[in-house]
Design an enzyme around this catalytic site. Structure first.
Site, mmCIF file in Angstrom:
data_model
loop_
_atom_site.group_PDB
_atom_site.id
_atom_site.type_symbol
_atom_site.label_atom_id
_atom_site.label_comp_id
_atom_site.label_asym_id
_atom_site.label_seq_id
_atom_site.Cartn_x
_atom_site.Cartn_y
_atom_site.Cartn_z
ATOM 1 N N MET A 32 0.860 -1.198 0.000
ATOM 2 C CA MET A 32 0.000 0.000 0.000
ATOM 3 C C MET A 32 0.888 1.236 0.000
ATOM 4 S SD MET A 32 -3.332 -0.865 2.212
ATOM 5 C CE MET A 32 -2.612 -0.693 3.823
ATOM 6 N N GLY A 33 2.141 1.085 -0.438
ATOM 7 C CA GLY A 33 3.082 2.210 -0.386
ATOM 8 C C GLY A 33 3.674 2.316 1.008
ATOM 9 N N HIS A 36 9.271 0.460 2.996
ATOM 10 C CA HIS A 36 10.362 0.438 3.976
ATOM 11 C C HIS A 36 11.168 -0.846 3.776
ATOM 12 C CE1 HIS A 36 7.868 -2.444 6.087
ATOM 13 N NE2 HIS A 36 6.884 -1.551 6.131
ATOM 14 N N HIS A 39 9.376 -4.164 3.119
ATOM 15 C CA HIS A 39 8.923 -4.394 1.732
ATOM 16 C C HIS A 39 10.120 -4.752 0.849
ATOM 17 C CE1 HIS A 39 5.735 -1.299 2.958
ATOM 18 N NE2 HIS A 39 5.029 -2.373 2.668
ATOM 19 N N MET A 186 9.511 -3.644 11.419
ATOM 20 C CA MET A 186 9.286 -2.574 10.432
ATOM 21 C C MET A 186 7.818 -2.562 10.010
ATOM 22 S SD MET A 186 12.264 -1.223 9.062
ATOM 23 C CE MET A 186 13.971 -1.534 9.490
ATOM 24 N N ARG A 189 3.307 2.049 9.581
ATOM 25 C CA ARG A 189 2.684 2.828 10.667
ATOM 26 C C ARG A 189 3.686 3.242 11.743
ATOM 27 N NH1 ARG A 189 -2.126 -0.582 9.461
ATOM 28 N NH2 ARG A 189 -3.771 0.861 8.809
HETATM 29 O O1 PAF Z 1 0.054 -5.921 3.918
HETATM 30 C C1 PAF Z 1 -0.357 -4.954 3.238
HETATM 31 O O2 PAF Z 1 0.359 -3.963 3.023
HETATM 32 C C2 PAF Z 1 -1.773 -4.978 2.667
HETATM 33 O O3 PAF Z 1 -2.657 -5.599 3.547
HETATM 34 C C3 PAF Z 1 -1.829 -5.631 1.265
HETATM 35 C C4 PAF Z 1 -1.447 -7.095 1.329
HETATM 36 C C5 PAF Z 1 -0.906 -4.899 0.319
HETATM 37 C C6 PAF Z 1 -3.263 -5.547 0.709
HETATM 38 O O4 PAF Z 1 -3.673 -4.221 0.512
#
Ligand code: PAF
Length: 285
Positions: A32-33, A36, A39, A186, A189
């Site tokens: 969801m952007g 960090h 990801h 990490m 939020r």
């Molecule tokens: O973990 C997340 O960031 C979200 O729940 C996901 C898997 C991208 C779905 O929007």
């Protein structure tokens, strides 16, 4: 060899055009952007496993309740794209809300068991929202692999179930939680935490390490493990415990007295106004 910058694709039709012209394994990292290091660890794994890697950035409104932080969620597309530019990602898919919901979208995927406890009990809109958007993304992207963090263990288990129940031929790869130096897991939020709260948050991982030490030394009494965890967590005056749970990692049914093999130990706390979760699998998966 120099890393290639990803192609940025904004529409479903352009994505499908790109998809039609490639063959080989496709690793998918949905986000969801608010990119960090957590990801980026999923991205690195996908790039090392698969011929192509697709990262999506879509701030999914369906998974936020009305009183939650959709409008303040820390996501900045330019910063995200900069961070994602150096990893040999093939495509960053940035669909628009207008296109995603242009059909007067009225579907919802609801899971009936695993999503009813823990995070699902506290946040009833969360898993239907995640499952609905992930179903849509899986249908568009048709990946061979998808990468999810153990940081959100319930999400990981429910996505695996989605693939089983709906016959998606997608290998779900579980990736380790990435932590700050002080142990804080990490999360996008974490941006909400003040400097002092970030420092205080180290007790969460300390409580996990304490539980792991106890288990390693042969203590399986949930009362004993939970008491030690609570004592550590509550040594931080600014912290409130939402739950500490010991459950089967296949059914998520709570263990009451004795910790069994194949369990998930999960914690949710409030630090100031920010809700944080952390967990571990015993044994690790
Ligand atoms: O973990 C997340 O960031 C979200 O729940 C996901 C898997 C991208 C779905 O929007």
């Amino acid at each position: 060899m120099k890393n290639k910058a990803p192609i940025i694709i904004n529409t479903i039709s352009n994505f499908l055009l790109w998809r039609k012209n490639i063959s080989g394994s496709i690793g998918f990292v949905p986000t969801m952007g608010g990119i960090h290091k957590g990801h980026l660890s999923l991205v690195k794994k996908s790039v090392s496993y698969c011929d192509f890697t697709v990262v999506s950035i879509f701030l999914n409104p369906l998974q936020f309740a009305k009183n939650e932080d959709l409008n303040t969620y820390p996501s900045n597309t330019n910063d995200d794209l900069k961070l994602l530019s150096n990893y040999n990602i093939s495509v960053v898919f940035l669909p628009s809300k207008q296109e995603f919901f242009s059909t007067n979208f009225s579907m919802k995927i609801v899971e009936g068991h695993l999503s009813k406890c823990l995070e699902g009990q506290k946040r009833p809109d969360f898993f239907p929202g995640v499952l609905t958007i992930i179903t849509k993304l899986f249908n568009i992207i048709s990946p061979s692999h998808a990468f999810f963090g153990k940081k959100d263990p319930q999400q990981l288990l429910i996505i695996k179930k989605l693939c089983e129940d709906f016959n998606y031929n997608i290998k779900i790869v579980a990736c380790p939680t990435v932590r700050e130096k002080n142990g804080l897991a990490m999360s996008s939020r974490n941006e909400y935490l003040t400097k002092d709260e970030k420092a205080d948050a180290s007790v969460i991982f300390e409580s996990i390490q304490e539980a792991q030490l106890l288990i390693k030394s042969g203590v399986f009494s949930i009362f004993k493990i939970k008491s030690e965890m609570e004592a550590l967590l509550l040594s931080c005056p600014n912290l409130k415990i939402d739950y500490i749970s010991f459950s089967s990692c296949s059914t998520l049914i709570e263990y009451k007295k004795t910790l069994k093999k194949n369990s998930l130990v999960s914690i949710a706390v409030f630090l100031g106004h920010t809700r944080l979760i952390d967990s571990f699998f015993y044994p690790d998966i």
